[in-house]
Design an enzyme around this catalytic site. Sequence first.
Site, PDB file in Angstrom:
ATOM      1  N   LYS A 196     -41.959 -39.581 -25.472  1.00 44.24           N
ATOM      2  CA  LYS A 196     -41.706 -40.154 -24.136  1.00 44.24           C
ATOM      3  C   LYS A 196     -42.809 -39.786 -23.157  1.00 44.24           C
ATOM      4  O   LYS A 196     -43.331 -40.634 -22.440  1.00 44.24           O
ATOM      5  CB  LYS A 196     -40.373 -39.639 -23.555  1.00 44.24           C
TER       6      LYS A 196
ATOM      7  N   GLU B 192     -39.086 -36.093 -17.300  1.00 38.46           N
ATOM      8  CA  GLU B 192     -37.880 -35.270 -17.475  1.00 38.46           C
ATOM      9  C   GLU B 192     -36.800 -35.659 -16.460  1.00 38.46           C
ATOM     10  O   GLU B 192     -36.153 -34.803 -15.843  1.00 38.46           O
ATOM     11  CB  GLU B 192     -38.225 -33.776 -17.348  1.00 38.46           C
TER      12      GLU B 192
ATOM     13  N   CYS C 273     -27.824 -37.648 -39.960  1.00 38.06           N
ATOM     14  CA  CYS C 273     -28.020 -36.199 -40.068  1.00 38.06           C
ATOM     15  C   CYS C 273     -27.589 -35.452 -38.806  1.00 38.06           C
ATOM     16  O   CYS C 273     -27.512 -34.230 -38.812  1.00 38.06           O
ATOM     17  CB  CYS C 273     -29.480 -35.886 -40.378  1.00 38.06           C
TER      18      CYS C 273
HETATM   19 ZN    ZN Z   1     -31.790 -38.020 -40.989  1.00 40.34          ZN
END
Ligand code: ZN
Length: 193
Positions: free
Chosen positions: A23, A90, A181
């Site tokens: 970013k 931010e 995940c």
């Molecule tokens: Zn993953």
Amino acid sequence: MMHVVRQHTGWIEVICGSMFSGKTEELIRRLRRAVIARQKVEIFKPSIDKRYSEAEIVSHDQQKIKSRTIDKAEDILKYALEAQVVGIDEAQFFDESLVKVCQTLANMGKRVIVAGLDQDFRGKPFEPIPQLLAVAEYITKTHAICVICGNPANHTYRKSKQKDKVVVGAADIYEARCRNCFIPPDQEEENNE
Ligand code: ZN
């Protein structure tokens, strides 16, 4: 004779995504282009983010650009009046008043480029970014790479067990993870019981 009169208009661009998704790199890239075009640029970041430098925005890969550190979003209006382009990094560390500040700047004819996290470590929308996305003209979602499986990562996983919404850190505390995940902290606790 036909004349095309270009109305001078401002707009809001938001660059958002997880940590390590680039970013700040993308924000710096856009701001540099504006500087090269000799546009007047002002860049801001919240005082809470002291990870790298007091007076510069620095990406994880050590690219940097001069910035002003401020305590609250309203301060941007004080320093940005002359600017054609306003960069804010931010942005998730500012409160909801940032939305009004960005709208005011864009209504004044300025290009406003805002970078920030769109989700917190629990995977919940991180205000005020969602509100900004609603009013922005342009939105860029950046993706990191999941450290577990290598898929595009949209989540920021906190490796430490701190519960506060804001814990400033980098690769020591956080890692990028994909949808598969990423485990929200509340589910992780259930699994441990
Ligand atoms: Zn993953």
